[in-house]
Design an enzyme around this catalytic site. Sequence first.
Site, PDB file in Angstrom:
ATOM      1  CG  HIS A  86      43.687  -7.733  38.422  1.00 35.13           C
ATOM      2  ND1 HIS A  86      44.548  -7.199  39.137  1.00 35.13           N
ATOM      3  CD2 HIS A  86      43.891  -9.162  38.512  1.00 35.13           C
ATOM      4  CE1 HIS A  86      45.187  -8.143  39.872  1.00 35.13           C
ATOM      5  NE2 HIS A  86      44.663  -9.550  39.105  1.00 35.13           N
ATOM      6  CG  HIS A 118      41.867 -11.881  41.815  1.00 32.56           C
ATOM      7  ND1 HIS A 118      42.487 -13.206  42.329  1.00 32.56           N
ATOM      8  CD2 HIS A 118      42.965 -11.378  41.581  1.00 32.56           C
ATOM      9  CE1 HIS A 118      43.840 -13.180  42.021  1.00 32.56           C
ATOM     10  NE2 HIS A 118      43.965 -11.994  41.588  1.00 32.56           N
ATOM     11  CG  HIS A 121      37.640 -20.125  48.170  1.00 26.66           C
ATOM     12  ND1 HIS A 121      38.833 -19.386  48.179  1.00 26.66           N
ATOM     13  CD2 HIS A 121      38.338 -21.417  47.371  1.00 26.66           C
ATOM     14  CE1 HIS A 121      39.992 -19.697  47.914  1.00 26.66           C
ATOM     15  NE2 HIS A 121      39.774 -21.196  47.106  1.00 26.66           N
ATOM     16  CB  CYS A 137      40.817 -17.880  51.000  1.00 21.93           C
ATOM     17  SG  CYS A 137      40.670 -16.967  49.573  1.00 21.93           S
TER      18      CYS A 137
HETATM   19  P1  5GP Z   1      47.032 -11.451  41.192  1.00 23.88           P
HETATM   20  O1  5GP Z   1      48.532 -11.367  41.065  1.00 23.88           O
HETATM   21  O2  5GP Z   1      46.684 -12.730  42.082  1.00 23.88           O
HETATM   22  O3  5GP Z   1      46.394 -11.557  39.945  1.00 23.88           O
HETATM   23  O4  5GP Z   1      46.548 -10.456  41.932  1.00 23.88           O
HETATM   24  C1  5GP Z   1      46.605 -10.292  43.311  1.00 23.88           C
HETATM   25  C2  5GP Z   1      46.272  -8.761  43.678  1.00 23.88           C
HETATM   26  O5  5GP Z   1      46.017  -8.633  44.906  1.00 23.88           O
HETATM   27  C3  5GP Z   1      47.593  -7.936  43.647  1.00 23.88           C
HETATM   28  O6  5GP Z   1      47.623  -6.954  42.490  1.00 23.88           O
HETATM   29  C4  5GP Z   1      47.886  -7.351  44.907  1.00 23.88           C
HETATM   30  O7  5GP Z   1      48.209  -6.084  44.953  1.00 23.88           O
HETATM   31  C5  5GP Z   1      46.428  -7.403  45.493  1.00 23.88           C
HETATM   32  N1  5GP Z   1      46.494  -7.586  47.029  1.00 23.88           N
HETATM   33  C6  5GP Z   1      47.428  -8.308  47.751  1.00 23.88           C
HETATM   34  N2  5GP Z   1      46.901  -8.509  48.925  1.00 23.88           N
HETATM   35  C7  5GP Z   1      45.993  -7.594  49.075  1.00 23.88           C
HETATM   36  C8  5GP Z   1      45.368  -6.887  50.153  1.00 23.88           C
HETATM   37  O8  5GP Z   1      45.734  -7.426  51.271  1.00 23.88           O
HETATM   38  N3  5GP Z   1      44.343  -6.013  49.951  1.00 23.88           N
HETATM   39  C9  5GP Z   1      44.032  -5.712  48.730  1.00 23.88           C
HETATM   40  N4  5GP Z   1      43.112  -4.507  48.446  1.00 23.88           N
HETATM   41  N5  5GP Z   1      44.537  -6.149  47.419  1.00 23.88           N
HETATM   42  C10 5GP Z   1      45.627  -6.911  47.901  1.00 23.88           C
HETATM   43 ZN    ZN Z   2      38.653 -17.493  49.128  1.00 22.13          ZN
END
Ligand code: 5GP
Ligand code: ZN
Length: 114
Positions: free
Chosen positions: A102, A100, A46, A4
Site C-alpha cells: 500500500h 501487495h 503470484h 487470484c
Molecule cells: P489488504 O487488506 O489485503 O492489505 O489490502 C487489500 C486492498 O485491496 C484493500 O485496501 C482493498 O480496498 C483493495 N481491493 C479489494 N478489492 C479490490 C479490487 O477489486 N480492485 C482494487 N483496485 N482494489 C481492491
Molecule cells: Zn495472485
Amino acid sequence: MSTCLFCEIAAGRITADIIHQDADFVAFRDISPKAPSHVLVVPRRHIGGLNELVGPDRGAADGLLGAGVVAAHAEGLAPGGYRFVINCGQDGGQAVGHLHLHVLGGRPLAWPPG
Ligand code: 5GP
Ligand code: ZN
C-alpha cells in the site's frame, strides 16, 4: 482452481485504474482508498504474502519497494511524504492473498496505526 484477484488485475483480465506498470510490477488505485492517494503495487508473479519471502524469494520485495517509490513520485507524494504498508496474515489485516504494497499519502497519517 481458484483465481487470484490481483493476478487477474496484473494480467488485465479485471479492470483497475493502473497508474504505472513494468515487466515485473503493476501499480493501481485501491478501490476503497484510505487516504487521498492510495495505490497498491503488486508483483505480476503470484506471491501469497510476506511469509513466502524466504529462500530464493528472499529478495523479491526489493523490486516491490522500488516500484512503490516510482508510484509515490507518480502520485506527487515525494515532497510531502507518504507511507508504505504491507499487511501480513490475519492479525496483520491482510485480506487479499497476493503480496501487495500500500502506498498512502496526500494527508498527514496518524501513528501508531490501529
Ligand atoms: P489488504 O487488506 O489485503 O492489505 O489490502 C487489500 C486492498 O485491496 C484493500 O485496501 C482493498 O480496498 C483493495 N481491493 C479489494 N478489492 C479490490 C479490487 O477489486 N480492485 C482494487 N483496485 N482494489 C481492491
Ligand atoms: Zn495472485
